[in-house]
Every structure is written in C-alpha cells, then in structure tokens.
Design a protein around this motif. Sequence first.
Motif, PDB file in Angstrom:
ATOM      1  N   LEU A  62       0.457  -6.183  13.255  1.00 30.25           N
ATOM      2  CA  LEU A  62       1.260  -4.981  13.029  1.00 30.25           C
ATOM      3  C   LEU A  62       0.914  -4.316  11.694  1.00 30.25           C
ATOM      4  O   LEU A  62       0.786  -3.088  11.618  1.00 30.25           O
ATOM      5  CB  LEU A  62       2.747  -5.315  13.088  1.00 30.25           C
ATOM      6  N   ILE A  63       0.778  -5.122  10.645  1.00 27.45           N
ATOM      7  CA  ILE A  63       0.388  -4.575   9.336  1.00 27.45           C
ATOM      8  C   ILE A  63      -0.974  -3.902   9.446  1.00 27.45           C
ATOM      9  O   ILE A  63      -1.181  -2.785   8.941  1.00 27.45           O
ATOM     10  CB  ILE A  63       0.378  -5.676   8.253  1.00 27.45           C
ATOM     11  N   ALA A  64      -1.927  -4.538  10.127  1.00 21.84           N
ATOM     12  CA  ALA A  64      -3.272  -3.967  10.290  1.00 21.84           C
ATOM     13  C   ALA A  64      -3.220  -2.663  11.085  1.00 21.84           C
ATOM     14  O   ALA A  64      -3.910  -1.690  10.748  1.00 21.84           O
ATOM     15  CB  ALA A  64      -4.199  -4.977  10.963  1.00 21.84           C
ATOM     16  N   ALA A  65      -2.395  -2.616  12.132  1.00 28.44           N
ATOM     17  CA  ALA A  65      -2.285  -1.404  12.938  1.00 28.44           C
ATOM     18  C   ALA A  65      -1.695  -0.258  12.123  1.00 28.44           C
ATOM     19  O   ALA A  65      -2.180   0.886  12.193  1.00 28.44           O
ATOM     20  CB  ALA A  65      -1.433  -1.676  14.175  1.00 28.44           C
ATOM     21  N   LEU A  66      -0.655  -0.545  11.329  1.00 29.98           N
ATOM     22  CA  LEU A  66      -0.077   0.501  10.481  1.00 29.98           C
ATOM     23  C   LEU A  66      -1.084   0.993   9.445  1.00 29.98           C
ATOM     24  O   LEU A  66      -1.133   2.193   9.141  1.00 29.98           O
ATOM     25  CB  LEU A  66       1.199  -0.015   9.800  1.00 29.98           C
ATOM     26  N   ASP A  67      -1.892   0.083   8.909  1.00 31.01           N
ATOM     27  CA  ASP A  67      -2.924   0.492   7.947  1.00 31.01           C
ATOM     28  C   ASP A  67      -3.957   1.412   8.598  1.00 31.01           C
ATOM     29  O   ASP A  67      -4.464   2.330   7.955  1.00 31.01           O
ATOM     30  CB  ASP A  67      -3.620  -0.734   7.342  1.00 31.01           C
ATOM     31  N   ARG A  68      -4.266   1.182   9.873  1.00 35.11           N
ATOM     32  CA  ARG A  68      -5.204   2.068  10.574  1.00 35.11           C
ATOM     33  C   ARG A  68      -4.579   3.435  10.832  1.00 35.11           C
ATOM     34  O   ARG A  68      -5.261   4.455  10.785  1.00 35.11           O
ATOM     35  CB  ARG A  68      -5.664   1.434  11.890  1.00 35.11           C
ATOM     36  N   LEU A  69      -3.267   3.462  11.108  1.00 32.80           N
ATOM     37  CA  LEU A  69      -2.581   4.732  11.379  1.00 32.80           C
ATOM     38  C   LEU A  69      -2.438   5.594  10.126  1.00 32.80           C
ATOM     39  O   LEU A  69      -2.467   6.822  10.206  1.00 32.80           O
ATOM     40  CB  LEU A  69      -1.201   4.470  11.968  1.00 32.80           C
ATOM     41  N   ALA A  70      -2.245   4.954   8.982  1.00 32.22           N
ATOM     42  CA  ALA A  70      -2.050   5.680   7.719  1.00 32.22           C
ATOM     43  C   ALA A  70      -2.872   4.989   6.631  1.00 32.22           C
ATOM     44  O   ALA A  70      -2.336   4.255   5.796  1.00 32.22           O
ATOM     45  CB  ALA A  70      -0.577   5.730   7.349  1.00 32.22           C
ATOM     46  N   PRO A  71      -4.185   5.231   6.622  1.00 31.53           N
ATOM     47  CA  PRO A  71      -5.050   4.545   5.653  1.00 31.53           C
ATOM     48  C   PRO A  71      -4.880   5.090   4.237  1.00 31.53           C
ATOM     49  O   PRO A  71      -4.560   6.264   4.041  1.00 31.53           O
ATOM     50  CB  PRO A  71      -6.453   4.825   6.181  1.00 31.53           C
ATOM     51  N   GLU A  72      -5.105   4.232   3.265  1.00 30.83           N
ATOM     52  CA  GLU A  72      -5.025   4.655   1.860  1.00 30.83           C
ATOM     53  C   GLU A  72      -6.130   5.624   1.488  1.00 30.83           C
ATOM     54  O   GLU A  72      -6.007   6.350   0.510  1.00 30.83           O
ATOM     55  CB  GLU A  72      -5.079   3.431   0.934  1.00 30.83           C
ATOM     56  N   GLY A  82       0.207   6.400  -6.744  1.00 29.21           N
ATOM     57  CA  GLY A  82      -0.821   5.450  -6.349  1.00 29.21           C
ATOM     58  C   GLY A  82      -1.294   5.668  -4.922  1.00 29.21           C
ATOM     59  O   GLY A  82      -0.641   6.353  -4.134  1.00 29.21           O
ATOM     60  N   PRO A  83      -2.430   5.086  -4.578  1.00 27.54           N
ATOM     61  CA  PRO A  83      -3.032   5.337  -3.263  1.00 27.54           C
ATOM     62  C   PRO A  83      -2.254   4.722  -2.090  1.00 27.54           C
ATOM     63  O   PRO A  83      -2.453   5.132  -0.950  1.00 27.54           O
ATOM     64  CB  PRO A  83      -4.414   4.705  -3.380  1.00 27.54           C
ATOM     65  N   ALA A  88       2.595   4.699   2.673  1.00 38.08           N
ATOM     66  CA  ALA A  88       3.870   3.990   2.849  1.00 38.08           C
ATOM     67  C   ALA A  88       4.943   4.930   3.395  1.00 38.08           C
ATOM     68  O   ALA A  88       5.735   4.542   4.257  1.00 38.08           O
ATOM     69  CB  ALA A  88       4.318   3.369   1.531  1.00 38.08           C
ATOM     70  N   HIS A  89       4.981   6.172   2.913  1.00 34.39           N
ATOM     71  CA  HIS A  89       5.952   7.140   3.418  1.00 34.39           C
ATOM     72  C   HIS A  89       5.707   7.430   4.900  1.00 34.39           C
ATOM     73  O   HIS A  89       6.656   7.522   5.692  1.00 34.39           O
ATOM     74  CB  HIS A  89       5.886   8.435   2.618  1.00 34.39           C
ATOM     75  N   ILE A  90       4.461   7.563   5.274  1.00 36.33           N
ATOM     76  CA  ILE A  90       4.116   7.822   6.684  1.00 36.33           C
ATOM     77  C   ILE A  90       4.540   6.635   7.553  1.00 36.33           C
ATOM     78  O   ILE A  90       5.142   6.807   8.616  1.00 36.33           O
ATOM     79  CB  ILE A  90       2.610   8.115   6.831  1.00 36.33           C
ATOM     80  N   VAL A 119       9.969  -4.192   6.467  1.00 38.96           N
ATOM     81  CA  VAL A 119       8.528  -3.950   6.458  1.00 38.96           C
ATOM     82  C   VAL A 119       8.195  -3.308   5.111  1.00 38.96           C
ATOM     83  O   VAL A 119       8.582  -2.171   4.843  1.00 38.96           O
ATOM     84  CB  VAL A 119       8.074  -3.026   7.612  1.00 38.96           C
ATOM     85  N   GLU A 120       7.536  -4.072   4.268  1.00 38.78           N
ATOM     86  CA  GLU A 120       7.118  -3.566   2.958  1.00 38.78           C
ATOM     87  C   GLU A 120       5.776  -2.880   3.137  1.00 38.78           C
ATOM     88  O   GLU A 120       4.803  -3.508   3.546  1.00 38.78           O
ATOM     89  CB  GLU A 120       7.003  -4.703   1.939  1.00 38.78           C
ATOM     90  N   HIS A 121       5.733  -1.590   2.831  1.00 35.99           N
ATOM     91  CA  HIS A 121       4.510  -0.812   3.017  1.00 35.99           C
ATOM     92  C   HIS A 121       3.698  -0.652   1.729  1.00 35.99           C
ATOM     93  O   HIS A 121       2.551  -0.223   1.782  1.00 35.99           O
ATOM     94  CB  HIS A 121       4.843   0.575   3.581  1.00 35.99           C
ATOM     95  N   ARG A 122       4.288  -0.985   0.608  1.00 37.93           N
ATOM     96  CA  ARG A 122       3.574  -0.872  -0.670  1.00 37.93           C
ATOM     97  C   ARG A 122       2.794  -2.154  -0.944  1.00 37.93           C
ATOM     98  O   ARG A 122       3.141  -3.231  -0.456  1.00 37.93           O
ATOM     99  CB  ARG A 122       4.547  -0.611  -1.823  1.00 37.93           C
TER     100      ARG A 122
END
Length: 140
Positions: A62-72, A82-83, A88-90, A119-122
Amino acid sequence: MLHIETLTIPTPGRALVEITGKIADALDAAGAGRGLVTLFIRHTSASLTIQENADPDVRTDLIAALDRLAPETAPYVHTIEGPDDMPAHIKTMLTGTDLAIPVQDGRMMLGTWQGIYVVEHRARPHKREIVVHFAGEAAE
C-alpha cells in the motif's frame, strides 16, 4: 451517551501504524455499549484507513502504491516544506481523514482481518492526533 477524547499516536515516518487496540481501549474506558465511533485525524499529511491486519506485506504494498500515485519527484509548486509534503497532501486526499465504525456490546464491528491504521505520509516521524468520538448507549 457521548464521549470524546484525543489520542496522540507517534509514527516512525512513512508507514501504516495500527491503532485498533488503542481505539478499543478508549471505548472500553468510556463504557461504550452500542452506537457509532467516529475517528478523525487532525492533519493534512497523514490519514486514517481500515485495512488487512494479517499480512504485513499488504502495508508495504500500500505504501509503495501510494508512492507511485503521488511521487516526490513530480513538479509540484508547493515545495516549501520539503519534497515529501505535497505528495503527503495528495495521499491524504486519496485516503481520507475520518472513519465511522459501528459498535455493538462495546466492541467495534470490524471484520476478521480488518485493522484501523494511521497512514503516515511524511518521511520523518511525527506525533499525530486522533479524535475519538463515541455516540450511543453506555454498556450495561
């Protein structure tokens, strides 16, 4: 009966942190019987979700999927914090800031494999505030 309290949940950085037990403890301490518990996270770069709590690989995916949806690495305008902040907002907008769970006999009516997570996004650790609000009948 109405009960409201705020829990402070430390996070280690980007992760899903299970809080099911902490919510159950809060309901027990409040003397909750039958009703509805509403959870609300007081942040815009972390969220709440109900997910599988059996296989930790689910949380990793799930963390990996969210990172793909909203990459830094996307070309965001908002970069002052910060990047990892704008992604994280998205991610918070996609996953949500509140949950409502029915309560029967003082217990949340979650499914067998369901757990409640912050879910910590930072990228860095934070202390996140979760408002727990129970409305219903007191335990008998």
